[in-house]
Design a protein around this motif. Sequence first.
Motif, PDB file in Angstrom:
ATOM      1  N   GLY A 177       0.838  -1.196   0.000  1.00 12.62           N
ATOM      2  CA  GLY A 177       0.000   0.000   0.000  1.00 12.62           C
ATOM      3  C   GLY A 177       0.865   1.235   0.000  1.00 12.62           C
ATOM      4  N   PRO A 178       0.647   2.142   0.967  1.00 18.07           N
ATOM      5  CA  PRO A 178       1.435   3.378   1.007  1.00 18.07           C
ATOM      6  C   PRO A 178       2.793   3.218   1.687  1.00 18.07           C
ATOM      7  N   LEU A 179       3.112   2.015   2.177  1.00 18.62           N
ATOM      8  CA  LEU A 179       4.366   1.781   2.897  1.00 18.62           C
ATOM      9  C   LEU A 179       5.387   1.101   1.996  1.00 18.62           C
ATOM     10  N   VAL A 180       6.584   1.674   1.930  1.00 17.76           N
ATOM     11  CA  VAL A 180       7.670   1.108   1.136  1.00 17.76           C
ATOM     12  C   VAL A 180       8.850   0.833   2.069  1.00 17.76           C
ATOM     13  N   THR A 181       9.267  -0.429   2.116  1.00 17.81           N
ATOM     14  CA  THR A 181      10.384  -0.834   2.955  1.00 17.81           C
ATOM     15  C   THR A 181      11.585  -1.160   2.071  1.00 17.81           C
ATOM     16  N   PHE A 182      12.728  -0.637   2.437  1.00 20.99           N
ATOM     17  CA  PHE A 182      13.929  -0.832   1.627  1.00 20.99           C
ATOM     18  C   PHE A 182      15.134  -1.025   2.547  1.00 20.99           C
ATOM     19  N   ARG A 183      16.211  -1.544   1.973  1.00 13.20           N
ATOM     20  CA  ARG A 183      17.415  -1.852   2.755  1.00 13.20           C
ATOM     21  C   ARG A 183      18.630  -1.172   2.146  1.00 13.20           C
ATOM     22  N   HIS A 184      19.395  -0.475   2.985  1.00 10.86           N
ATOM     23  CA  HIS A 184      20.701   0.039   2.597  1.00 10.86           C
ATOM     24  C   HIS A 184      21.750  -0.983   3.042  1.00 10.86           C
ATOM     25  N   THR A 185      22.704  -1.274   2.174  1.00 13.94           N
ATOM     26  CA  THR A 185      23.795  -2.181   2.516  1.00 13.94           C
ATOM     27  C   THR A 185      25.123  -1.449   2.378  1.00 13.94           C
ATOM     28  N   THR A 196      23.757  -3.512   7.424  1.00 13.17           N
ATOM     29  CA  THR A 196      22.520  -3.157   6.715  1.00 13.17           C
ATOM     30  C   THR A 196      21.649  -2.278   7.593  1.00 13.17           C
ATOM     31  N   SER A 197      20.817  -1.488   6.927  1.00 16.10           N
ATOM     32  CA  SER A 197      19.870  -0.624   7.621  1.00 16.10           C
ATOM     33  C   SER A 197      18.557  -0.656   6.861  1.00 16.10           C
ATOM     34  N   ASP A 198      17.506  -1.182   7.495  1.00 14.08           N
ATOM     35  CA  ASP A 198      16.183  -1.244   6.877  1.00 14.08           C
ATOM     36  C   ASP A 198      15.371  -0.014   7.270  1.00 14.08           C
ATOM     37  N   SER A 199      14.656   0.543   6.299  1.00 13.42           N
ATOM     38  CA  SER A 199      13.831   1.727   6.523  1.00 13.42           C
ATOM     39  C   SER A 199      12.475   1.539   5.865  1.00 13.42           C
ATOM     40  N   THR A 200      11.456   2.175   6.440  1.00  8.69           N
ATOM     41  CA  THR A 200      10.123   2.190   5.840  1.00  8.69           C
ATOM     42  C   THR A 200       9.635   3.628   5.772  1.00  8.69           C
ATOM     43  N   LEU A 201       9.092   4.006   4.612  1.00  3.99           N
ATOM     44  CA  LEU A 201       8.532   5.340   4.415  1.00  3.99           C
ATOM     45  C   LEU A 201       7.052   5.230   4.072  1.00  3.99           C
ATOM     46  N   ARG A 202       6.273   6.200   4.529  1.00  5.12           N
ATOM     47  CA  ARG A 202       4.856   6.287   4.200  1.00  5.12           C
ATOM     48  C   ARG A 202       4.668   7.330   3.099  1.00  5.12           C
TER      49      ARG A 202
END
Length: 242
Positions: A177-185, A196-202
Motif C-alpha cells: 500500500g502506502p508503505l515502502v520498505t527498503f534496505r541500505h547495505t 545493513t539498515s532497513d527503513s520504511t517510508l509512508r
Amino acid sequence: MPDPIFSDPRLAKIYDPLDPDRSDLDVYVAMVDEFGARRVLDVGCGTGTFACLLAERGVEVVGMDPAGASLDVARAKPGADRVRWILGDATTLPPLQADLAIMTGNVAQVFLTDEDWAAALAGIRAALRPAGTLVFEIRDPSRRAWREWDRARTYAVTDVPGAGVVESWSDVLEVAGPLVTFRHTYVFASDGAALTSDSTLRFRSREEVERSLREAGFGCREVRDAPDRPGRELVFVANKVD
C-alpha cells in the motif's frame, strides 16, 4: 526507534561522505530568509548539516533528532556550538516559540501511522509561536520513486576519510500500500564488515497531507514543487492557526 543508518555510530559517521551534495538544502535556506525567520526548529536534523548552515548565518536554531549517533556527528561540525541540540522526537519538544519548523529530506515520511503523524504535527505546532510556519517535503507517490531503488541504480564505491573504501547500495524489500520498505547495505573494505539498515517510508497523497494539516490546526498556505527534484516532490508551507 531510529533506523541503523542514523543510530549506528559507524554508519552515522559515513552518512555525510556518502551523500556530499546537499544542494537540496539551498531552497530551505532561502525560505528561512523569505519568511524572515530568526528562530528555526530543524525537526529530524540528523547529522546537523542544515542546522549548522543556518547557525553560521546568524539564525537561532534548535536541532532535534531521536538518533544519538547522528547528533554526535552533528555536534562535531563547524558552527555546532551555536545550535541547541535536543535528543528526542517531535512529541517531546519544549515550547520553543519558533518562527519556523522545517522537515527536510524524508523526515515527514517516517511517521507510518496516522496517529504518529498527528502526534508529530501536534508537537511541532506546540513548539511554534502564534501563526508560526511549518515547511516540509514529501515524495509524490504517483511518481513511484521506489522503482529506482535497486542495486543497479544505487551502487557506489566511496573512499571515506577515516573509514576507507565503502561499497553501498539500496534494494526495495516490500511495497505494501502506502508503505515502502527498503534496505541500505554497506560493505567496509577495511575489515569486510557488511552492515545493513532497513527503513520504511509512508507515501501520502497531497490530499491526505492537506487534510491532516487541517486536523492538526494548520492552514496549508501553498504547495510548491521541489526545485532539486521537479515533478517528484511536494513542498508544503503551512501556518499555525487558532
